[in-house]
Design a protein around this motif. Structure first.
Motif, mmCIF file in Angstrom:
data_model
loop_
_atom_site.group_PDB
_atom_site.id
_atom_site.type_symbol
_atom_site.label_atom_id
_atom_site.label_comp_id
_atom_site.label_asym_id
_atom_site.label_seq_id
_atom_site.Cartn_x
_atom_site.Cartn_y
_atom_site.Cartn_z
ATOM 1 N N LEU A 70 0.851 -1.184 0.000
ATOM 2 C CA LEU A 70 0.000 0.000 0.000
ATOM 3 C C LEU A 70 0.889 1.237 0.000
ATOM 4 C CD1 LEU A 70 -2.513 -1.078 2.803
ATOM 5 C CD2 LEU A 70 -2.716 -1.462 0.351
ATOM 6 N N LYS A 71 0.584 2.200 -0.892
ATOM 7 C CA LYS A 71 1.348 3.448 -0.967
ATOM 8 C C LYS A 71 0.430 4.620 -0.653
ATOM 9 C CE LYS A 71 4.849 2.370 -4.423
ATOM 10 N NZ LYS A 71 5.429 2.801 -5.702
ATOM 11 N N ARG A 72 1.006 5.596 0.049
ATOM 12 C CA ARG A 72 0.260 6.818 0.389
ATOM 13 C C ARG A 72 1.225 7.917 0.770
ATOM 14 N NH1 ARG A 72 -2.075 5.944 6.451
ATOM 15 N NH2 ARG A 72 -0.080 5.769 7.472
ATOM 16 N N GLY A 73 0.696 9.112 0.967
ATOM 17 C CA GLY A 73 1.502 10.207 1.487
ATOM 18 C C GLY A 73 1.898 9.905 2.921
ATOM 19 N N ILE A 74 3.070 10.352 3.335
ATOM 20 C CA ILE A 74 3.561 10.067 4.681
ATOM 21 C C ILE A 74 2.612 10.662 5.713
ATOM 22 C CG2 ILE A 74 5.438 10.456 6.317
ATOM 23 C CD1 ILE A 74 7.365 10.443 3.976
ATOM 24 N N ALA A 75 2.155 9.804 6.638
ATOM 25 C CA ALA A 75 1.176 10.206 7.643
ATOM 26 C C ALA A 75 1.863 10.678 8.929
ATOM 27 C CB ALA A 75 0.253 9.035 7.953
ATOM 28 N N THR A 76 1.077 11.220 9.833
ATOM 29 C CA THR A 76 1.591 11.698 11.114
ATOM 30 C C THR A 76 1.814 10.530 12.070
ATOM 31 O OG1 THR A 76 -0.582 11.948 12.116
ATOM 32 C CG2 THR A 76 0.255 13.822 10.841
ATOM 33 N N LEU A 77 2.534 10.779 13.157
ATOM 34 C CA LEU A 77 2.778 9.755 14.171
ATOM 35 C C LEU A 77 1.505 9.326 14.893
ATOM 36 C CD1 LEU A 77 6.142 10.879 15.808
ATOM 37 C CD2 LEU A 77 5.720 8.831 14.440
ATOM 38 N N GLN A 78 0.468 10.158 14.851
ATOM 39 C CA GLN A 78 -0.778 9.837 15.536
ATOM 40 C C GLN A 78 -1.676 8.920 14.705
ATOM 41 O OE1 GLN A 78 0.333 13.105 15.191
ATOM 42 N NE2 GLN A 78 1.278 13.032 17.214
ATOM 43 N N SER A 79 -1.326 8.678 13.473
ATOM 44 C CA SER A 79 -2.113 7.819 12.597
ATOM 45 C C SER A 79 -2.228 6.423 13.209
ATOM 46 C CB SER A 79 -1.427 7.732 11.231
ATOM 47 O OG SER A 79 -1.707 6.511 10.595
ATOM 48 N N PRO A 80 -3.440 5.843 13.298
ATOM 49 C CA PRO A 80 -3.577 4.485 13.836
ATOM 50 C C PRO A 80 -2.747 3.466 13.067
ATOM 51 C CG PRO A 80 -5.721 5.536 13.660
ATOM 52 C CD PRO A 80 -4.738 6.444 12.991
ATOM 53 N N LYS A 151 5.573 3.490 1.607
ATOM 54 C CA LYS A 151 5.037 2.219 1.125
ATOM 55 C C LYS A 151 5.098 1.231 2.279
ATOM 56 C CE LYS A 151 7.475 -0.448 -1.584
ATOM 57 N NZ LYS A 151 8.154 -1.051 -2.737
ATOM 58 N N ILE A 152 3.948 0.640 2.583
ATOM 59 C CA ILE A 152 3.864 -0.339 3.655
ATOM 60 C C ILE A 152 3.565 -1.689 3.023
ATOM 61 C CG2 ILE A 152 2.753 -0.951 5.829
ATOM 62 C CD1 ILE A 152 1.851 2.035 5.982
ATOM 63 N N THR A 153 4.406 -2.675 3.346
ATOM 64 C CA THR A 153 4.263 -4.020 2.798
ATOM 65 C C THR A 153 3.738 -4.937 3.899
ATOM 66 O OG1 THR A 153 6.125 -3.600 1.323
ATOM 67 C CG2 THR A 153 5.475 -5.898 1.641
ATOM 68 N N PHE A 154 2.726 -5.726 3.556
ATOM 69 C CA PHE A 154 2.088 -6.621 4.514
ATOM 70 C C PHE A 154 2.226 -8.070 4.064
ATOM 71 C CE2 PHE A 154 -0.122 -2.617 4.801
ATOM 72 C CZ PHE A 154 -0.296 -2.425 6.153
ATOM 73 N N SER A 155 2.505 -8.932 5.025
ATOM 74 C CA SER A 155 2.389 -10.368 4.813
ATOM 75 C C SER A 155 0.999 -10.750 5.299
ATOM 76 C CB SER A 155 3.457 -11.103 5.620
ATOM 77 O OG SER A 155 3.324 -12.497 5.447
ATOM 78 N N TYR A 156 0.438 -11.809 4.744
ATOM 79 C CA TYR A 156 -0.872 -12.254 5.194
ATOM 80 C C TYR A 156 -0.966 -13.771 5.075
ATOM 81 C CZ TYR A 156 -1.763 -11.925 0.164
ATOM 82 O OH TYR A 156 -1.690 -12.041 -1.203
ATOM 83 N N THR A 157 -1.875 -14.356 5.834
ATOM 84 C CA THR A 157 -2.037 -15.803 5.878
ATOM 85 C C THR A 157 -2.696 -16.321 4.606
ATOM 86 O OG1 THR A 157 -2.279 -15.642 8.262
ATOM 87 C CG2 THR A 157 -2.927 -17.722 7.256
ATOM 88 N N TYR A 158 -3.826 -15.728 4.242
ATOM 89 C CA TYR A 158 -4.509 -16.102 3.010
ATOM 90 C C TYR A 158 -5.416 -14.959 2.590
ATOM 91 C CZ TYR A 158 -8.778 -17.126 5.703
ATOM 92 O OH TYR A 158 -9.885 -17.035 6.497
ATOM 93 N N SER A 159 -5.863 -15.029 1.347
ATOM 94 C CA SER A 159 -6.757 -13.995 0.833
ATOM 95 C C SER A 159 -7.901 -14.650 0.085
ATOM 96 C CB SER A 159 -5.999 -13.043 -0.102
ATOM 97 O OG SER A 159 -5.609 -13.726 -1.272
ATOM 98 N N GLN A 160 -8.960 -13.873 -0.098
ATOM 99 C CA GLN A 160 -10.066 -14.347 -0.918
ATOM 100 C C GLN A 160 -10.741 -13.169 -1.583
ATOM 101 O OE1 GLN A 160 -12.743 -16.463 1.673
ATOM 102 N NE2 GLN A 160 -13.685 -14.633 2.473
#
Length: 163
Positions: A70-80, A151-160
């Motif tokens: 996922l790509k986006r503009g750099i968020a603040t430190l308070q972003s969840p 850019k945040i890269t995520f691993s995941y168990t499975y998708s559908q």
């Protein structure tokens, strides 16, 4: 022949989408400019049949998927999302990694009367047991007038794909 096939969201536009992380509440800072890595394949094993030299059998082994990016503009430190990424990637395994479900919705480019956003969901992918494994900041350049991107890269168990 009827045009129902094309009237029902085919081919869908790739520029109207939303991302939901966690408990299904759309967090304001999940506005991404790009989603990539949606895909699944089957790993195979090559088996040669004795006495048969014309071909090699490809037998299925297991499902394999890449990482969701996922790509986006750099968020603040308070972003969840930033808080979660910092806990996982900078926490040195001092805290339990809590996987989340990530949902990507591809939306229609038509808007409901009186609305300012696309509302009809055309396609949906769900990524279960996801957690961040990489967090990159794209390069800064004094010769460009671009948004600073993370850019945040995520691993995941499975998708559908559910829709």
């Amino acid at each position: 022949m009827t045009n129902d096939f094309f009237d029902n969201g085919y081919p869908p536009p790739a520029f109207y989408f939303s991302v939901t992380i966690g408990n299904g509440i759309q967090v304001p800072d999940t506005s991404f400019s790009e989603v990539s890595g949606i895909g699944t394949e089957i790993e195979t094993e090559s088996v040669v049949e004795g006495g048969e030299n014309r071909f090699v059998h490809q037998l299925p082994l297991k499902m394999k998927h890449g990482n969701l990016e996922l790509k986006r503009g750099i968020a603040t430190l308070q972003s969840p999302l930033v808080v979660w990424c910092k806990a996982v990637l900078e926490g040195e395994f001092m805290q339990l990694i809590v996987p989340q479900t990530i949902i990507v919705n591809l939306k229609s480019n038509t808007m409901a009367p009186g609305s300012t956003t696309a509302t009809e969901v055309l396609r949906t992918w769900e990524f279960f047991g996801a957690y961040p494994i990489k967090w990159d900041v794209e390069s800064f350049s004094s010769t460009k007038n671009d948004v600073a991107i993370e850019k945040i890269t995520f691993s995941y168990t499975y998708s559908q794909r559910t829709k």
